[in-house]
Design a protein around this motif. Structure first.
Motif: not given
Length: 462
Positions: A308, A323, A325-326, A365-367, A403
């Motif tokens: 992550k 922003a 990612a995992e 993915f998250k932002q 997301d």
């Protein structure tokens, strides 16, 4: 009198200028570091976190950034409400003082929780019997050495008994610490399969259809509060009733009703966030590789990788961008349903809180863009005398987010349409942050499937 007062003012001004003048020198020497307010916390715990020591020589322009950075390091120990500093200069020498306000370290937290993955998953069932209750007792900063003792006694729908002990240093020369834990879990119900990406439960009228017991020990190499790596060993024993085996013979795959396994995990964490509870600047990275070996031919061994990375960027005093990612890889010759965990538990795409997307591999993915609405350093509660409780900070943030995630499942994907499909969600949220690192989130989301609604959570989104 006026002449005397004038001469006194001139003398004070001259003294202040004479004292401050050496700070304009090209380099300074740290001659002393003192601490104030740490009535419980041992001084060596705090001094060990600092990146400077008496006798160090630093450039004058680097003094303030150095003291501010170490102020954050002490605060991120999560032992203090506030950390401030002062310093004095004389003849090119600097004396530094850090003042702290300690927290209350004994946390007798009552347990009144929902026996589901999240609040909305519980609310969907409208079943008040699915409630857990008990007490979670946490003694932080045990013996003033930043050690932690954990005791959890939980009854109700899911029964848990957990004991844990963490010590940051067992071998100071090499910065080695340790963590030990024992846990027992039993539940009146078990999710024996997924259909349409919804959990299907079996509930037993008498007895417990699932039981789990584990023992774990970890050796932690702790470079500082921001960087650590460790090696964890654990043993697990899991049992299910014959009814669960009948409903899903692949629940444990090779094992029918009981399996035993050991797991070895190697992990690394680099946490450079400015605030561990609700970060607005810095970065976070963690990576883990584990090997699971089953005993007595009760399963097929598998290797798992998880990593992550998140970046937090301040755009201005009020606006912040995040922003990250995992991802996970799980490699095995054969897979049991009980291990087929991907999105929907610890990690998920917002907007899909009611769904479980099982699989062997996943990417997430998250932002988000955040705007600070309110920042109150302290709300004074005059009816409480204890300074550890009568000052409540409160911050409010407006957050917009998107997301995306993807789960690969080649074994249990039948009847689960969200598997092997791009998942997309977005929305707006109101986040509240208050004392003792409490984060509350209320978010309105819309996902790719057209589902929309309000969701509540009590932890930082990423």
């Amino acid at each position: 009198m006026r002449l005397q007062a004038f001469l006194l003012i001139l003398l004070l001004l001259y003294g202040a200028v004479a004292q401050a003048e050496p700070c304009a020198a090209p380099a300074l020497v740290i001659t002393d570091i003192s601490l104030e307010g740490n009535e419980t916390t041992k001084s060596q715990v705090m001094l060990r976190e600092l990146t400077f020591a008496p006798g160090d020589t630093i450039l004058t322009e680097g003094l303030e950034p150095l003291l501010q950075e170490n102020q954050k390091r002490l605060f991120n120990l999560r032992l203090f409400h506030h950390v401030n500093y002062t310093y004095t200069c004389a003849d090119g020498q600097v004396q530094v003082k850090y003042q702290v306000q300690e927290r209350f370290y004994l946390y007798p937290i009552p347990i009144f929780d929902f026996a589901d993955r999240n609040f909305n998953a519980w609310l969907e069932k409208e079943d008040w019997s699915r409630i857990d209750y008990g007490i979670n007792l946490i003694q932080k900063n045990f013996r003033g050495r930043n050690e932690e003792v954990r005791v959890r006694v939980q009854r109700g729908f899911n029964k848990r008994l957990e004991l844990g002990y963490r010590v940051p240093y067992v071998w100071r020369r090499h910065n080695l610490g340790a963590d030990f834990s024992v846990a027992d879990y039993r539940s009146r119900t078990v999710s024996y399969t997924n259909l349409n990406n919804r959990q299907r439960f079996f509930e037993q009228e008498s007895g417990m259809p699932i039981k789990r017991t584990s023992v774990a020990a970890a050796l932690v190499h702790r470079l500082d509060v921001q960087r650590q790596e460790g090696l964890r060993f654990s043993y697990h024993n899991e049992q299910i009733s014959d009814s669960v085996t009948f409903l899903n013979p692949d629940y444990y795959h090779d094992a029918q009703q009981e399996r035993q396994y050991t797991r070895v995990e190697l992990y690394k964490v680099i946490n450079r966030r400015n605030n561990f509870a609700y970060p607005t600047a810095g970065s976070y990275f963690d990576a883990m590789v584990s090997q699971t070996i089953f005993l007595r031919n009760t399963g097929s061994p598998f290797t798992a990788f998880r990593t992550k990375y998140v970046k937090y960027v301040p755009l201005s005093d009020k606006y912040f961008y995040m922003a990250g990612a995992e991802g996970q890889l799980r490699l095995a010759g054969e897979h049991a349903f009980a291990d087929n965990i991907a999105l929907g538990y610890r990690s998920y795409v917002r907007g899909y809180e009611l769904y479980v997307i099982g699989g062997q591999h996943y990417g997430l993915f998250k932002q988000g863009l955040t705007r600070q609405l309110l920042d109150i350093e302290s709300i004074k509660l005059k009816f409480i005398d204890n300074p550890k409780f009568n000052n409540i900070p409160l911050s409010l943030y407006l957050n917009s987010f998107t997301d995306a995630g993807y789960v690969v499942d080649d074994v249990f994907d039948k009847g689960n349409q969200l598997t092997n499909r791009l998942l997309v969600g977005g929305g707006l949220g109101l986040h509240a942050v208050t004392f003792y690192d409490i984060v509350l989130r209320l978010e309105y989301t819309l996902n790719r499937e057209g589902n929309r609604g309000f969701y509540f959570s009590a932890r930082f989104p990423f």
